[in-house]
Design a protein around this motif. Structure first.
Motif, PDB file in Angstrom:
ATOM      1  N   VAL A 164       0.837  -1.202   0.000  1.00 34.89           N
ATOM      2  CA  VAL A 164       0.000   0.000   0.000  1.00 34.89           C
ATOM      3  C   VAL A 164       0.870   1.251   0.000  1.00 34.89           C
ATOM      4  CG1 VAL A 164      -1.479   1.394   1.494  1.00 34.89           C
ATOM      5  CG2 VAL A 164      -2.116  -0.951   0.969  1.00 34.89           C
ATOM      6  N   THR A 165       1.951   1.223   0.779  1.00 35.64           N
ATOM      7  CA  THR A 165       2.840   2.393   0.804  1.00 35.64           C
ATOM      8  C   THR A 165       3.602   2.544  -0.501  1.00 35.64           C
ATOM      9  OG1 THR A 165       4.652   1.094   1.790  1.00 35.64           O
ATOM     10  CG2 THR A 165       3.114   2.191   3.297  1.00 35.64           C
ATOM     11  N   ALA A 166       3.869   1.416  -1.183  1.00 33.00           N
ATOM     12  CA  ALA A 166       4.600   1.483  -2.452  1.00 33.00           C
ATOM     13  C   ALA A 166       3.682   1.780  -3.629  1.00 33.00           C
ATOM     14  CB  ALA A 166       5.336   0.165  -2.688  1.00 33.00           C
ATOM     15  N   SER A 167       2.435   1.316  -3.560  1.00 38.19           N
ATOM     16  CA  SER A 167       1.464   1.512  -4.654  1.00 38.19           C
ATOM     17  C   SER A 167       0.154   2.023  -4.060  1.00 38.19           C
ATOM     18  CB  SER A 167       1.235   0.195  -5.408  1.00 38.19           C
ATOM     19  OG  SER A 167       2.440  -0.382  -5.840  1.00 38.19           O
ATOM     20  N   PRO A 168       0.102   3.298  -3.698  1.00 43.12           N
ATOM     21  CA  PRO A 168      -1.067   3.836  -2.972  1.00 43.12           C
ATOM     22  C   PRO A 168      -2.381   3.738  -3.739  1.00 43.12           C
ATOM     23  CG  PRO A 168       0.791   5.353  -2.880  1.00 43.12           C
ATOM     24  CD  PRO A 168       1.142   4.316  -3.886  1.00 43.12           C
ATOM     25  N   THR A 169      -2.329   3.594  -5.052  1.00 43.56           N
ATOM     26  CA  THR A 169      -3.568   3.561  -5.838  1.00 43.56           C
ATOM     27  C   THR A 169      -4.097   2.145  -6.048  1.00 43.56           C
ATOM     28  OG1 THR A 169      -2.295   3.510  -7.903  1.00 43.56           O
ATOM     29  CG2 THR A 169      -2.929   5.684  -7.045  1.00 43.56           C
ATOM     30  N   ASN A 170      -3.364   1.133  -5.609  1.00 40.05           N
ATOM     31  CA  ASN A 170      -3.769  -0.254  -5.840  1.00 40.05           C
ATOM     32  C   ASN A 170      -4.821  -0.657  -4.816  1.00 40.05           C
ATOM     33  OD1 ASN A 170      -3.863  -3.176  -5.931  1.00 40.05           O
ATOM     34  ND2 ASN A 170      -1.976  -3.074  -7.148  1.00 40.05           N
ATOM     35  N   LEU A 171      -6.048  -0.844  -5.274  1.00 37.55           N
ATOM     36  CA  LEU A 171      -7.172  -1.150  -4.388  1.00 37.55           C
ATOM     37  C   LEU A 171      -7.054  -2.542  -3.771  1.00 37.55           C
ATOM     38  CD1 LEU A 171      -9.860  -0.093  -3.263  1.00 37.55           C
ATOM     39  CD2 LEU A 171     -11.002  -1.126  -5.256  1.00 37.55           C
ATOM     40  N   PRO A 189       2.172  10.458   8.128  1.00 42.18           N
ATOM     41  CA  PRO A 189       0.900   9.903   8.601  1.00 42.18           C
ATOM     42  C   PRO A 189      -0.263  10.212   7.671  1.00 42.18           C
ATOM     43  CG  PRO A 189       2.101  10.932  10.401  1.00 42.18           C
ATOM     44  CD  PRO A 189       2.845  11.269   9.142  1.00 42.18           C
ATOM     45  N   ARG A 190      -0.256  11.416   7.106  1.00 43.24           N
ATOM     46  CA  ARG A 190      -1.351  11.790   6.208  1.00 43.24           C
ATOM     47  C   ARG A 190      -1.346  10.929   4.950  1.00 43.24           C
ATOM     48  NH1 ARG A 190      -2.362  17.890   3.685  1.00 43.24           N
ATOM     49  NH2 ARG A 190      -4.259  17.351   2.505  1.00 43.24           N
ATOM     50  N   ARG A 191      -0.152  10.703   4.377  1.00 41.12           N
ATOM     51  CA  ARG A 191      -0.047   9.884   3.166  1.00 41.12           C
ATOM     52  C   ARG A 191      -0.476   8.449   3.453  1.00 41.12           C
ATOM     53  NH1 ARG A 191       4.023   6.804   0.626  1.00 41.12           N
ATOM     54  NH2 ARG A 191       3.851   6.814  -1.655  1.00 41.12           N
TER      55      ARG A 191
END
Length: 598
Positions: free
Chosen positions: A146-153, A191-193
């Protein structure tokens, strides 16, 4: 090669899964509850030996019951969910390794985890901790992605899905592990990201959707469940004041806990110093995405140790969740680029080679000196069949370690890894034979099988009791796994309870006043139907109904305050059957159909 590595790893892990009887009391507990879920068609309240058994959430019970519904009620089906859980852990370390470092790292990590001592053993012993370990590792992996690919659902859904499954597996107190991992990751990422990437407004309702239906239903069916579970099974357990303290046999000291962590990771924990050096080197030379993955692996490996080490209630297998991340870090060392400091062909390889050769030689010497090193009375306590397996087991591991060390000295780390993996696979084939032979001591199956063929169906079974109720659950399991239909019987004989519709199954009465350490659990709700006082046993013993009494197989025979005759009914006579440490006595009605057998 990836598919082949995964298949080989899973094949090693699944070897001999159903080749021996359920071990008492822990396997009898999980296998018994799942069996009664299926027989009663009650997926809300866990039952064991005919009464609610309210000390664990339901995930593993559900998985075993589903397995029973497909493969029948047997040992293989009972342990199959553990194999699937272990395979999940193998898949995650494979995927994490190939994405973090290289495809070779993923392959090596998969086989290393399958051949790690703890991972193999706890795939073949019904406990929740291996499944929990794989669920935690899967959650950590999703968090990293998730941290590496924030758009991957997919990874967002996976994170929250595994969070809900962890609660259903072990309870809400296990959220301490993801919470600490999230805290550390928020220090690396903003934290926001991290909050935006995880989408808690979507994820928290998903977790509640998974957990709340059962949580509400079990409290309605068993008022007081959550108060009991939170207080007795969690807070009092952490303070080492849980009632009853039926877990003391598995408790270890702080030093013992650290030692068992190393044991569970064998043989790969022999390269822990090199792994730590490689971890530090990789942190300095890695990209931000790799760095966060490495840090998360380190957190995942350390958390079970740091959380449980200060608690006196720690059990010897509580560090099992450290295994997948620790093994993956070892695999990173084993497959590191030879141009780096501290890798397999440098000083780290030489040190590992010397360690492996020294361990192998020491083991070889120890095997031939074992009879002179140990107390003869200790050797006499083990069955001869098990003693016969010790030397081939030790020979396999020792020769594999020596060969792996020699190959490392020649600068062939992958060949070294293969030789050690093969040696461990051979060792596990032998260990499965040992599990089968040791079942005479730790399983109710041999006693029930021998006795039941000589006794009428109307026989009432009574158990003296033991440290855990799971031993009675295992006896009930083998007295008739599938139950029996009684379509024309409005009532049942003593020792039977109703399941679903006209299906009934047998239970085992347990002495309620047998004294320490045979203290029965005190769950909320009415007194269980399996409770039987000494006075009630005596009355039953003098009746015309065949009655069998089985002694506690975990009794300490050296304790003069707890002789085997302590809870025997009057006029018990000599045992009708002796199997290992289990003694079976019968009343006059039961003796009419059998004699003394050993």
């Amino acid at each position: 090669m990836d598919l082949l590595s995964l298949l080989v790893a899973i094949a090693i892990l699944g070897w001999g899964l159903g080749d021996f009887g359920l071990y008492d009391p822990h396997e009898g507990h999980f296998a018994g509850v799942a069996r009664e879920m299926l027989l009663r068609h009650d997926w809300t309240t866990p039952y064991l030996n005919g009464a609610p058994y309210l000390n664990k959430p339901p995930l593993l019970y559900w998985a075993i019951a589903l397995s029973y519904s497909i493969f029948g009620i047997n040992e293989f089906a009972a342990r199959l969910p553990l194999l699937l859980g272990g395979a999940l852990g193998i898949f995650v370390v494979w995927q994490w390794g190939r994405q973090l470092v290289s495809p070779l790292t993923g392959r090596v990590a998969a086989v290393m985890l399958a051949t790690a001592c703890g991972w193999f053993i706890f795939t073949h012993q019904l406990l929740i901790d291996l499944l929990l370990s794989s669920l935690l590792m899967s959650l950590y992996y999703c968090l990293w992605r998730v941290t590496a690919s924030p758009t991957n659902l997919l990874y967002k859904i996976g994170f929250w899905l595994f969070l809900g499954l962890i609660i259903l597996a072990k309870g809400p107190f296990m959220l301490v592990f993801p919470a600490i991992a999230l805290l550390v990751m928020s220090l690396i990422e903003s934290p926001r990201r991290l909050n935006q990437a995880l989408m808690p407004l979507f994820g928290v309702p998903l977790v509640l959707l998974l957990v709340l239906p059962w949580a509400i239903a079990v409290e309605r069916a068993n008022p007081g469940f959550w108060q009991y579970f939170v207080n007795n099974e969690n807070l009092e357990r952490m303070a080492d004041r849980r009632y009853p303290r039926d877990y003391v046999v598995s408790q270890v000291s702080a030093l013992g806990y650290l030692g068992m962590t190393v044991v569970w990771a064998l043989p790969w924990s022999l390269v822990l110093p090199q792994t730590l050096v490689q971890f530090w080197v990789s942190l300095q030379q890695s990209r931000p995405e790799q760095r966060s993955g490495l840090i998360l692996l380190a957190i995942a490996a350390l958390l079970p140790i740091l959380v449980f080490l200060p608690l006196s209630s720690r059990l010897l297998y509580y560090s099992l969740p450290s295994l997948p991340p620790l093994i993956l870090l070892c695999a990173i060392w084993w497959t590191a680029n030879p141009g780096r400091r501290g890798i397999a062909t440098g000083w780290g390889g030489a040190l590992a080679a010397v360690t492996l050769i020294a361990v192998g030689v020491a083991l070889l010497i120890g095997l031939w000196q074992l009879p002179t090193l140990l107390d003869p009375t200790l050797l006499d306590s083990f069955p001869a069949e098990i003693e016969s397996l010790v030397r081939p087991l030790g020979l396999s591991v020792s020769l594999g370690a020596v060969l792996a060390g020699l190959l490392l000295l020649r600068g062939q780390p992958i060949a070294s890894w293969l030789s050690l993996s093969l040696a461990m696979a051979i060792a596990y084939v032998i260990i499965i034979q040992g599990f089968g032979r040791f079942a005479e001591i730790r399983s109710s199956q041999p006693l029930i099988t021998q006795a039941q063929s000589q006794l009428p169906e109307s026989t009432v079974w009574v158990f003296e009791g033991s440290r855990e109720l799971g031993a009675a659950g295992a006896m009930s399991f083998y007295l008739g796994p599938e139950g029996q239909r009684f379509p024309e019987f409005p009532t049942l004989d003593p020792g039977w309870v109703w399941g679903h519709d006209d299906l009934a199954y047998r239970i085992v009465y347990v002495l309620s006043d047998a004294g320490e350490p045979r203290i029965l659990p005190d769950f909320p709700g009415p007194t269980p139907s399996y409770h039987l006082s000494a006075a009630e046993l005596q009355e039953l013993w003098q009746s015309d109904r065949p009655v069998i009494f089985v002694t506690d197989f975990l009794r300490d025979e050296t304790d003069t305050t707890d002789p085997r005759t302590r809870n025997l009914p009057d006029n018990a006579g000599d045992p009708l059957l002796v199997v290992g440490p289990r003694y079976l006595y019968g009343n006059a009605a039961a003796r009419e159909g059998g004699g003394k057998r050993e």
